[in-house]
Design an enzyme around this catalytic site. Structure first.
Site, PDB file in Angstrom:
ATOM      1  CE  LYS A  82      35.336  46.192  37.665  1.00  0.00           C
ATOM      2  NZ  LYS A  82      34.047  45.732  38.167  1.00  0.00           N
TER       3      LYS A  82
HETATM    4  C1  PLP Z   1      33.373  44.691  38.087  1.00  0.00           C
HETATM    5  C2  PLP Z   1      32.657  44.117  39.225  1.00  0.00           C
HETATM    6  C3  PLP Z   1      32.157  42.808  39.190  1.00  0.00           C
HETATM    7  C4  PLP Z   1      32.266  41.941  37.964  1.00  0.00           C
HETATM    8  O1  PLP Z   1      33.607  41.559  37.721  1.00  0.00           O
HETATM    9  P1  PLP Z   1      34.024  40.961  36.299  1.00  0.00           P
HETATM   10  O2  PLP Z   1      35.503  40.866  36.353  1.00  0.00           O
HETATM   11  O3  PLP Z   1      33.569  41.978  35.292  1.00  0.00           O
HETATM   12  O4  PLP Z   1      33.343  39.664  36.140  1.00  0.00           O
HETATM   13  C5  PLP Z   1      31.551  42.311  40.322  1.00  0.00           C
HETATM   14  N1  PLP Z   1      31.405  43.065  41.420  1.00  0.00           N
HETATM   15  C6  PLP Z   1      31.856  44.330  41.490  1.00  0.00           C
HETATM   16  C7  PLP Z   1      31.631  45.118  42.725  1.00  0.00           C
HETATM   17  C8  PLP Z   1      32.507  44.904  40.407  1.00  0.00           C
HETATM   18  O5  PLP Z   1      32.967  46.161  40.489  1.00  0.00           O
END
Ligand code: PLP
Length: 494
Positions: A109
């Site tokens: 993110k």
């Molecule tokens: C948010 C997240 C996901 C999922 O990603 P999406 O974009 O919501 O499908 C997978 N792995 C980790 C470590 C995350 O932080």
């Protein structure tokens, strides 16, 4: 650049408005009216630095924002990463892995949220918006800390994070609850991620709350991947990774590359799909889920059904039953039929399920779903570590396990979405380090140290001192009490 809602015919806005709103006023999501084309030079110029490439991928999506400032903002965001390559490509045995966890909070993110504050600032200026933004974030564990890191101290922005009180790791929790920024409020929610996300969406479309906030000079916005400001920066790492694999001779120029993506809210894999729509040669999108396999079942059957038990698993950021970004793909699948999408989303809200027609399912032809439970993820962490010395986090391990089950047919890439150190207990137990210490579990931070030693890796500097930082946010509230808590907090604004 115009963005339109997935749920109404005549609701289109420019990119600053789409960034500032997050969610469209009809509850739909903003999608591009037309996807910009990728400059082919980006794939044929070896060694283009990440920042230069990212500016040229992201710029056309936000063409109302000043290009030079956007470029500078991207450079500033990337300086917060602990690796000059930003998103390094590594090889573990036969696996190609794209490490997306070198930002301030050790999860993917950060690639978008380190830039998000600057995007909001530029969008406010472009739109001539005097109001301040109240950014409401629902998190399954990783979005919250990344949003706080990206938005702390940003002038004209306040941020509220709603996290599920049960299920996240201690590192994840402390990364949020120790936030000292005066423009941040962090609340635990009595419930799971879906409750948090539903609460956040309801707040953003509550007209009464909207009016009361407006009277205080505030308007709501979202930092979840329902905001295009989250999705677009993620496209850049797919383009950069593809160019890198070609440069290493692991993919032929123009050859299709399969991706395996640990998925929850469908934002990461959707960004990959946008990269393909821009012209990046991608093949299959392997959507990996944990025991909460709602996406995998949907891709198999065309039926989306959230009426099922919610499992708290060792990959908490994928513990999701209502996957918001799927709506953007449904819009394409229905031939851009807003009434049909509104109907499907109505079915989901009222009955908890919907079903696509065979024709609509064809649009998902390049998507393959799969799931791996905790035992399989742990076995994958162990096997990969023993065979290659590479340490996977539980989310990435899910994708590796699903890729192995489906079998590789051509070149493939796994996106590593979090650092293994964010989930030290799970990872340590998987590789056979004892964590019970005789009297229940030892401290997660002690495990971290032993894990680093065993894997012969340095502890990420991002975690230094986290354990002893003062906890500043301890409240846990029921979803229905969130609105009042926020109003009390913003009471003094203006
Ligand atoms: C948010 C997240 C996901 C999922 O990603 P999406 O974009 O919501 O499908 C997978 N792995 C980790 C470590 C995350 O932080």
């Amino acid at each position: 650049m115009r963005f339109r809602s997935t749920r109404s015919e005549n609701l289109a806005v420019d990119s600053p408005q789409a960034l500032l709103a997050g969610l469209a006023p009809d509850g739909g999501l903003y999608v591009p009216e037309a996807v910009p084309r990728l400059d082919p030079e980006l794939l044929s110029t070896p060694g283009l630095p990440y920042g230069d490439l990212a500016a040229r991928v992201i710029g056309p999506w936000f063409d109302e924002l000043p290009g030079a400032r956007l470029g500078a903002a991207i450079e500033a965001a990337l300086r917060r990463f602990d690796d000059p390559r930003v998103a390094p490509l590594v090889r573990a045995g036969e696996l190609n892995i794209l490490e997306l966890f070198h930002g301030p909070t050790l999860a993917f993110k950060d690639l978008a949220l380190t830039l998000f504050g600057a995007l909001l600032t530029m969008a406010r200026e472009a739109a001539g918006l005097a109001d301040e933004l109240l950014v409401v974030v629902a998190t399954s564990g990783d979005t919250g800390s990344a949003a706080l890191a990206g938005l702390e101290g940003v002038p004209g922005v306040r941020v509220v994070v709603l996290f599920p009180a049960e299920g996240i790791s201690r590192v994840q929790r402390l990364q949020m609850t120790t936030c000292a920024a005066p423009n941040a409020l962090v609340l635990g929610i009595d419930g799971n991620f879906d409750d948090a996300q539903r609460t956040a969406k309801a707040l953003m479309t509550d007209p009464g709350l909207g009016l009361r906030l407006a009277a205080r000079g505030l308007r709501t916005c979202s930092a979840n991947s329902i905001n295009v400001g989250r999705l677009v920066p993620q496209i850049a790492y797919y383009v950069h990774a593809y160019a890198g694999l070609v440069a290493k001779g692991l993919v032929g120029a123009g050859q299709d590359l399969d991706l395996a993506v640990p998925s929850g809210n469908f934002g990461n894999v959707l960004a990959a799909r946008y990269a393909k729509a821009m012209g990046l040669p991608l093949g299959r999108f392997i959507v990996a889920t944990n025991r909460n396999r709602v996406l995998a079942d949907f891709l198999e059957s065309g039926i989306y059904d959230r009426n099922r038990p919610f499992h708290v698993t060792s990959s908490p950021s994928m513990d999701i039953l209502v996957s918001s970004n799927l709506e953007r793909l449904l819009f394409e699948a229905t031939g851009r039929d807003a009434a049909r999408v509104a109907g499907l989303m109505g079915d989901l809200a009222e009955r908890g399920h919907y079903e696509l027609s065979p024709k609509e399912r064809e649009a998902f032809g390049d998507f393959v779903g799969g799931s791996a439970d905790e035992t399989e993820a742990a076995a994958t962490i162990k096997n990969v570590f023993e065979e290659t010395g590479y340490l996977l986090d539980p989310h990435t391990a899910t994708a590796v396990a699903v890729l192995a089950k489906l079998g590789r047919s051509g070149p493939s890439l796994v996106t590593a979405t979090a650092s293994p150190f964010k989930f030290a207990f799970t990872v340590a137990e998987a590789i056979g380090l004892r964590t019970d210490g005789g009297e229940g579990r030892e401290d997660e931070f002690a495990t971290l140290g032993r894990l680093a030693e065993r894997a012969n890796l340095p502890l990420p500097p991002q975690l230094e001192g986290l354990e002893s930082r003062q906890v500043r946010h301890e409240r846990v509230v029921a979803p229905r009490a969130v609105g009042a808590a926020i109003e009390a907090w913003v009471g003094g604004a203006r």
